[in-house]
Every structure is written in structure tokens, then in C-alpha cells.
Design a protein around this motif. Structure first.
Motif, PDB file in Angstrom:
ATOM      1  N   ARG A 103       0.844  -1.193   0.000  1.00 28.14           N
ATOM      2  CA  ARG A 103       0.000   0.000   0.000  1.00 28.14           C
ATOM      3  C   ARG A 103       0.881   1.246   0.000  1.00 28.14           C
ATOM      4  NH1 ARG A 103      -2.577  -0.409   4.920  1.00 28.14           N
ATOM      5  NH2 ARG A 103      -3.593   1.574   4.491  1.00 28.14           N
ATOM      6  N   ALA A 104       1.960   1.189  -0.796  1.00 24.32           N
ATOM      7  CA  ALA A 104       2.996   2.222  -0.815  1.00 24.32           C
ATOM      8  C   ALA A 104       2.446   3.617  -1.051  1.00 24.32           C
ATOM      9  CB  ALA A 104       4.047   1.882  -1.867  1.00 24.32           C
ATOM     10  N   ARG A 105       1.713   3.806  -2.119  1.00 27.07           N
ATOM     11  CA  ARG A 105       1.254   5.150  -2.462  1.00 27.07           C
ATOM     12  C   ARG A 105       0.265   5.672  -1.420  1.00 27.07           C
ATOM     13  NH1 ARG A 105      -1.123   5.023  -7.782  1.00 27.07           N
ATOM     14  NH2 ARG A 105       0.846   4.057  -8.278  1.00 27.07           N
ATOM     15  N   THR A 106      -0.618   4.823  -0.938  1.00 26.21           N
ATOM     16  CA  THR A 106      -1.602   5.229   0.059  1.00 26.21           C
ATOM     17  C   THR A 106      -0.932   5.612   1.370  1.00 26.21           C
ATOM     18  OG1 THR A 106      -3.235   3.746  -0.925  1.00 26.21           O
ATOM     19  CG2 THR A 106      -3.650   4.473   1.338  1.00 26.21           C
ATOM     20  N   ARG A 107       0.058   4.839   1.790  1.00 28.88           N
ATOM     21  CA  ARG A 107       0.708   5.060   3.079  1.00 28.88           C
ATOM     22  C   ARG A 107       1.753   6.161   3.058  1.00 28.88           C
ATOM     23  NH1 ARG A 107       2.487  -0.878   4.826  1.00 28.88           N
ATOM     24  NH2 ARG A 107       3.104   0.146   6.766  1.00 28.88           N
ATOM     25  N   GLY A 109       2.640   8.183  -0.191  1.00 31.44           N
ATOM     26  CA  GLY A 109       2.588   9.125  -1.303  1.00 31.44           C
ATOM     27  C   GLY A 109       3.658   8.860  -2.345  1.00 31.44           C
ATOM     28  N   ALA A 110       4.586   7.946  -2.075  1.00 35.86           N
ATOM     29  CA  ALA A 110       5.651   7.598  -3.017  1.00 35.86           C
ATOM     30  C   ALA A 110       5.146   6.516  -3.967  1.00 35.86           C
ATOM     31  CB  ALA A 110       6.893   7.115  -2.278  1.00 35.86           C
ATOM     32  N   SER A 111       5.657   6.529  -5.193  1.00 38.45           N
ATOM     33  CA  SER A 111       5.245   5.562  -6.207  1.00 38.45           C
ATOM     34  C   SER A 111       6.386   4.616  -6.561  1.00 38.45           C
ATOM     35  CB  SER A 111       4.811   6.282  -7.483  1.00 38.45           C
ATOM     36  OG  SER A 111       3.671   7.068  -7.236  1.00 38.45           O
ATOM     37  N   ILE A 112       6.060   3.339  -6.648  1.00 33.94           N
ATOM     38  CA  ILE A 112       7.021   2.340  -7.123  1.00 33.94           C
ATOM     39  C   ILE A 112       6.839   2.282  -8.633  1.00 33.94           C
ATOM     40  CG2 ILE A 112       7.721  -0.087  -7.048  1.00 33.94           C
ATOM     41  CD1 ILE A 112       6.495  -0.123  -4.157  1.00 33.94           C
ATOM     42  N   VAL A 113       7.814   2.812  -9.367  1.00 36.41           N
ATOM     43  CA  VAL A 113       7.668   2.939 -10.815  1.00 36.41           C
ATOM     44  C   VAL A 113       8.285   1.772 -11.581  1.00 36.41           C
ATOM     45  CG1 VAL A 113       7.471   5.436 -10.720  1.00 36.41           C
ATOM     46  CG2 VAL A 113       9.723   4.404 -11.025  1.00 36.41           C
ATOM     47  N   ALA A 114       9.118   0.969 -10.917  1.00 35.63           N
ATOM     48  CA  ALA A 114       9.705  -0.200 -11.561  1.00 35.63           C
ATOM     49  C   ALA A 114      10.272  -1.115 -10.481  1.00 35.63           C
ATOM     50  CB  ALA A 114      10.820   0.197 -12.532  1.00 35.63           C
ATOM     51  N   VAL A 115      10.426  -2.378 -10.845  1.00 32.26           N
ATOM     52  CA  VAL A 115      11.108  -3.341  -9.994  1.00 32.26           C
ATOM     53  C   VAL A 115      12.228  -3.946 -10.826  1.00 32.26           C
ATOM     54  CG1 VAL A 115      10.938  -5.477  -8.657  1.00 32.26           C
ATOM     55  CG2 VAL A 115       9.030  -3.849  -8.648  1.00 32.26           C
ATOM     56  N   MET A 116      13.436  -3.832 -10.311  1.00 33.57           N
ATOM     57  CA  MET A 116      14.603  -4.414 -10.979  1.00 33.57           C
ATOM     58  C   MET A 116      14.854  -5.771 -10.339  1.00 33.57           C
ATOM     59  SD  MET A 116      15.100  -1.847 -12.904  1.00 33.57           S
ATOM     60  CE  MET A 116      16.644  -2.171 -13.699  1.00 33.57           C
ATOM     61  N   ARG A 117      14.904  -6.795 -11.196  1.00 36.05           N
ATOM     62  CA  ARG A 117      15.178  -8.150 -10.725  1.00 36.05           C
ATOM     63  C   ARG A 117      16.524  -8.545 -11.294  1.00 36.05           C
ATOM     64  NH1 ARG A 117      10.043 -11.579 -10.114  1.00 36.05           N
ATOM     65  NH2 ARG A 117      10.031 -10.409  -8.190  1.00 36.05           N
ATOM     66  N   ARG A 118      17.146  -9.553 -10.747  1.00 35.45           N
ATOM     67  CA  ARG A 118      18.504  -9.948 -11.155  1.00 35.45           C
ATOM     68  C   ARG A 118      18.705  -9.955 -12.662  1.00 35.45           C
ATOM     69  NH1 ARG A 118      16.755 -13.548  -7.279  1.00 35.45           N
ATOM     70  NH2 ARG A 118      17.717 -13.146  -5.271  1.00 35.45           N
ATOM     71  N   THR A 119      17.742 -10.475 -13.387  1.00 33.31           N
ATOM     72  CA  THR A 119      17.931 -10.659 -14.831  1.00 33.31           C
ATOM     73  C   THR A 119      16.996  -9.821 -15.687  1.00 33.31           C
ATOM     74  OG1 THR A 119      16.400 -12.527 -14.820  1.00 33.31           O
ATOM     75  CG2 THR A 119      18.745 -13.025 -14.522  1.00 33.31           C
TER      76      THR A 119
END
Length: 156
Positions: A103-107, A109-119
Motif C-alpha cells: 500500500r505504498a502510495r496510500t501510506r 505518497g511515493a510511487s514504485i515505478v519499476a522493480v529491478m530483478r537480477r535478470t
């Protein structure tokens, strides 16, 4: 130059790189998030001459030095936003859970715009995206919001 990915059952994944000059190095990413950088001799490509353990933040710094991400080109000066990368480590209560559970944005106000995974990279992940140990969240928000999200992801 050659690369190879090998699954190490019960351990994690090994990524091998052979340079054009014939030098061999590898990165072993353990299931618990630990990483080791290994160096091999040209005369015996199966014998590791030196292994260096890396903490998650150390691995992230090394990765940025080797291949700077486009994020470094994003200038947020003067508009009150910051862009940061937040690791999902072994202690995170969100490892193995859905992104929506944060609930990142709700809690914050920051936005997760991408997730970088190993590959791979996962831009604009939806709430049903499952986080894993070793993922790095690319976050945009105010300084306070990004700091709050980092604390939430770290389980603080």
C-alpha cells in the motif's frame, strides 16, 4: 564475450561471464539475498582464485558503476521529488508478497515505478506483482515519502 546462467539447487543462481580476453568471473546470488563475486584463473576456469562477499547495497553500487541506469539522468532538483532504489532484502516483510500489500502510495505518497530483478526490469508493476528477495524497487516521491517507504520495505 560469453555469459551463462546456472541454477544452483538449494543455493541460488550463478551468473558466469567470460570476457573477450578469456577472463572468467561469476556472481553467485544466494536465495537469502547474499551475493559473491568470484574470479577465476585463465589456466583453470573451474578453480575460483578469489571470492568477495557483497552486501545488497554494495552490489547495487557496483552495478551502478558498471552500468549506470537511466535514472541517474532524471533531474528532480527544484521540484521536490527524489528518485531512489530500495532493496527488498531477507528481513523485508514483503519478500514473497504482492506489491499491492505494501500500500505504498496510500501510506507514503511515493510511487514504485519499476522493480529491478537480477535478470530483468519490470516497469510499472501492478499490485499483483510478487516481490522477491534481491529485488530493487525504483521509487519516486518526496524525500519524506521515499524514506517512509524504505522503512516499510525494510520492516522498520
Amino acid at each position: 564475450m560469453g555469459t551463462r546462467r546456472t541454477t544452483l539447487p538449494g543455493v541460488g543462481t550463478q551468473y558466469d561471464v567470460t570476457t573477450r580476453a578469456g577472463r572468467h568471473l561469476s556472481v553467485v546470488v544466494h536465495q537469502d539475498g547474499r551475493r559473491f563475486l568470484g574470479f577465476y584463473g585463465a589456466e583453470d576456469p573451474d578453480s575460483c582464485q578469489m571470492s568477495i562477499p557483497l552486501e545488497g547495497d554494495e552490489a547495487a553500487v557496483l552495478a551502478r558503476l558498471l552500468d549506470p541506469t537511466p535514472l541517474e539522468a532524471v533531474h528532480t532538483d527544484g521540484i521536490g521529488l527524489v528518485t531512489e532504489q530500495i532493496p527488498v532484502n531477507l528481513r523485508s516483510p514483503y519478500a514473497g508478497r504482492l506489491l499491492g500489500d505494501t500500500r505504498a502510495r496510500t501510506r507514503t505518497g511515493a510511487s514504485i515505478v519499476a522493480v529491478m530483478r537480477r535478470t530483468s526490469a519490470h516497469p510499472s508493476p501492478g499490485p499483483d506483482f510478487r516481490l522477491a528477495i534481491g529485488d530493487t524497487l525504483v521509487v519516486v516521491g518526496t524525500r519524506e515519502g521515499v524514506d517512509a517507504l524504505a522503512a516499510i520495505v525494510a520492516g522498520e
